[in-house]
Design a protein around this motif. Structure first.
Motif, mmCIF file in Angstrom:
data_model
loop_
_atom_site.group_PDB
_atom_site.id
_atom_site.type_symbol
_atom_site.label_atom_id
_atom_site.label_comp_id
_atom_site.label_asym_id
_atom_site.label_seq_id
_atom_site.Cartn_x
_atom_site.Cartn_y
_atom_site.Cartn_z
ATOM 1 N N THR A 24 0.888 -1.156 0.000
ATOM 2 C CA THR A 24 0.000 0.000 0.000
ATOM 3 C C THR A 24 0.926 1.205 0.000
ATOM 4 O OG1 THR A 24 -1.633 -1.189 1.308
ATOM 5 C CG2 THR A 24 -1.845 1.208 1.216
ATOM 6 N N LEU A 25 0.729 2.082 -0.955
ATOM 7 C CA LEU A 25 1.595 3.241 -1.100
ATOM 8 C C LEU A 25 0.887 4.497 -0.603
ATOM 9 C CD1 LEU A 25 2.732 2.417 -4.726
ATOM 10 C CD2 LEU A 25 4.113 2.154 -2.665
ATOM 11 N N PRO A 26 1.657 5.434 -0.060
ATOM 12 C CA PRO A 26 1.040 6.710 0.308
ATOM 13 C C PRO A 26 0.470 7.386 -0.941
ATOM 14 C CG PRO A 26 3.260 6.514 1.216
ATOM 15 C CD PRO A 26 3.068 5.380 0.260
ATOM 16 N N GLN A 27 -0.677 8.037 -0.794
ATOM 17 C CA GLN A 27 -1.295 8.755 -1.912
ATOM 18 C C GLN A 27 -0.510 10.034 -2.201
ATOM 19 O OE1 GLN A 27 -4.293 8.199 -3.707
ATOM 20 N NE2 GLN A 27 -4.438 6.166 -2.835
ATOM 21 N N THR A 28 -0.410 10.375 -3.474
ATOM 22 C CA THR A 28 0.190 11.648 -3.856
ATOM 23 C C THR A 28 -0.883 12.731 -3.764
ATOM 24 O OG1 THR A 28 -0.358 11.352 -6.192
ATOM 25 C CG2 THR A 28 1.791 10.506 -5.446
ATOM 26 N N ALA A 29 -0.476 13.980 -3.893
ATOM 27 C CA ALA A 29 -1.416 15.098 -3.810
ATOM 28 C C ALA A 29 -2.525 14.983 -4.848
ATOM 29 C CB ALA A 29 -0.669 16.420 -3.971
ATOM 30 N N ASP A 30 -2.210 14.444 -6.025
ATOM 31 C CA ASP A 30 -3.219 14.303 -7.077
ATOM 32 C C ASP A 30 -3.863 12.913 -7.083
ATOM 33 O OD1 ASP A 30 -0.952 13.035 -7.949
ATOM 34 O OD2 ASP A 30 -0.742 14.179 -9.789
ATOM 35 N N SER A 31 -3.714 12.175 -5.978
ATOM 36 C CA SER A 31 -4.335 10.852 -5.764
ATOM 37 C C SER A 31 -3.827 9.770 -6.715
ATOM 38 C CB SER A 31 -5.859 10.950 -5.854
ATOM 39 O OG SER A 31 -6.338 11.748 -4.801
ATOM 40 N N LEU A 32 -2.669 9.967 -7.302
ATOM 41 C CA LEU A 32 -2.076 8.931 -8.152
ATOM 42 C C LEU A 32 -1.207 8.006 -7.321
ATOM 43 C CD1 LEU A 32 -0.928 10.987 -11.276
ATOM 44 C CD2 LEU A 32 -2.907 9.489 -11.089
ATOM 45 N N LEU A 33 -1.214 6.739 -7.674
ATOM 46 C CA LEU A 33 -0.297 5.794 -7.048
ATOM 47 C C LEU A 33 0.927 5.676 -7.938
ATOM 48 C CD1 LEU A 33 -2.637 2.884 -5.903
ATOM 49 C CD2 LEU A 33 -1.575 4.645 -4.510
ATOM 50 N N THR A 34 2.092 5.796 -7.320
ATOM 51 C CA THR A 34 3.318 5.650 -8.087
ATOM 52 C C THR A 34 4.362 4.953 -7.231
ATOM 53 O OG1 THR A 34 5.087 6.798 -9.280
ATOM 54 C CG2 THR A 34 4.051 8.008 -7.466
ATOM 55 N N LEU B 190 4.300 -4.844 -5.948
ATOM 56 C CA LEU B 190 3.006 -4.897 -6.611
ATOM 57 C C LEU B 190 2.008 -4.101 -5.784
ATOM 58 C CD1 LEU B 190 3.292 -8.723 -7.170
ATOM 59 C CD2 LEU B 190 3.514 -6.993 -8.949
ATOM 60 N N PRO B 191 1.593 -2.927 -6.278
ATOM 61 C CA PRO B 191 0.620 -2.133 -5.526
ATOM 62 C C PRO B 191 -0.712 -2.862 -5.393
ATOM 63 C CG PRO B 191 1.626 -0.832 -7.289
ATOM 64 C CD PRO B 191 2.031 -2.266 -7.505
ATOM 65 N N ALA B 192 -1.376 -2.634 -4.283
ATOM 66 C CA ALA B 192 -2.718 -3.188 -4.067
ATOM 67 C C ALA B 192 -3.672 -2.388 -4.950
ATOM 68 C CB ALA B 192 -3.093 -3.096 -2.597
ATOM 69 N N TYR B 193 -3.945 -2.904 -6.142
ATOM 70 C CA TYR B 193 -4.682 -2.155 -7.159
ATOM 71 C C TYR B 193 -6.152 -2.552 -7.265
ATOM 72 C CZ TYR B 193 -3.886 -6.366 -9.890
ATOM 73 O OH TYR B 193 -3.850 -7.666 -10.320
ATOM 74 N N ASN B 194 -6.587 -3.545 -6.465
ATOM 75 C CA ASN B 194 -8.009 -3.893 -6.502
ATOM 76 C C ASN B 194 -8.469 -4.269 -5.089
ATOM 77 O OD1 ASN B 194 -7.441 -6.669 -6.022
ATOM 78 N ND2 ASN B 194 -7.359 -7.125 -8.207
ATOM 79 N N ASP B 195 -9.761 -4.478 -4.931
ATOM 80 C CA ASP B 195 -10.326 -4.737 -3.609
ATOM 81 C C ASP B 195 -9.779 -6.004 -2.964
ATOM 82 O OD1 ASP B 195 -11.821 -2.428 -3.770
ATOM 83 O OD2 ASP B 195 -13.655 -3.447 -4.420
ATOM 84 N N LEU B 196 -9.550 -7.047 -3.758
ATOM 85 C CA LEU B 196 -9.016 -8.285 -3.204
ATOM 86 C C LEU B 196 -7.632 -8.048 -2.599
ATOM 87 C CD1 LEU B 196 -8.909 -11.319 -2.630
ATOM 88 C CD2 LEU B 196 -8.258 -11.663 -5.037
ATOM 89 N N LEU B 197 -6.771 -7.336 -3.311
ATOM 90 C CA LEU B 197 -5.422 -7.090 -2.809
ATOM 91 C C LEU B 197 -5.432 -6.163 -1.593
ATOM 92 C CD1 LEU B 197 -3.507 -6.798 -6.190
ATOM 93 C CD2 LEU B 197 -3.555 -8.729 -4.609
ATOM 94 N N VAL B 198 -6.316 -5.175 -1.595
ATOM 95 C CA VAL B 198 -6.436 -4.288 -0.433
ATOM 96 C C VAL B 198 -6.844 -5.107 0.792
ATOM 97 C CG1 VAL B 198 -7.773 -2.372 0.555
ATOM 98 C CG2 VAL B 198 -6.885 -2.203 -1.783
ATOM 99 N N GLU B 199 -7.837 -5.969 0.627
ATOM 100 C CA GLU B 199 -8.277 -6.832 1.722
ATOM 101 C C GLU B 199 -7.156 -7.768 2.161
ATOM 102 O OE1 GLU B 199 -11.026 -10.724 1.872
ATOM 103 O OE2 GLU B 199 -12.138 -8.914 1.315
#
Length: 165
Positions: free
Chosen positions: A45-55, A85-94
């Motif tokens: 899980t990455l910190p959000q950028t100011a423009d809400s992009l994950l990088t 690998l960023p958590a890019y969907n609900d399954l990975l976030v969970e």
């Protein structure tokens, strides 16, 4: 690998990444016999950028500053190729939220739950993922009710049934 995990813990404490857990084939080795793998899959899980992009760039910059180099899609950390690998969907976030705390040697880390590893393999859908599901079913103790809930929440019941019938 312990030194690699120590680096990841430092990055997490520094806020470069918010949370991480071991997944993929290496994550599965915490539950079943090892299979051949060339990298360490780290879901983050990455910190959000100011423009809400994950990088991944701030993470890669922090690693470069510590002397670690990129090798294709991985970063070599203490001799271990690590793929983030960023958590890019609900399954990975969970899966990240419910990852299990454990020790690797003397180093604290997290590993995705067995049931999430199986569900992610089903969702990904490659031949090697089908083989991972087979190994997880044969060599480990999947919690049936928990797995059923994960599969239902993420619309994976039909594929699971097709793979395991």
């Amino acid at each position: 690998m312990e030194k690699t995990l120590q680096v990841l813990n430092v990055l997490e404490r520094a806020g470069v990444l918010s949370r991480y857990a071991i997944g993929g084939a290496m994550g599965a080795t915490f539950y079943v016999e090892p299979v051949l793998t060339f990298d360490l899959d780290i879901f983050v899980t990455l910190p959000q950028t100011a423009d809400s992009l994950l990088t991944l760039e701030p993470l890669y910059e922090a690693l470069r500053a510590r002397g670690y180099t990129e090798e294709g899609e991985c970063v070599n950390i203490e001799g271990i190729p690590v793929q983030f690998l960023p958590a890019y969907n609900d399954l990975l976030v969970e899966a990240l939220a419910e990852a299990r705390e454990t020790l690797y040697g003397q180093t604290p880390t997290r590993v995705l739950r067995l049931e999430h590893l199986a569900a992610i393999a089903v969702q990904t859908g490659r031949d090697k993922d089908r083989e991972r599901v087979r190994l997880l079913r044969e060599q480990s103790s999947l919690e049936g009710d928990y797995l059923a809930g994960v599969l239902a929440r993420h619309g994976l019941e039909a594929r699971w049934k097709k793979w395991t019938s």
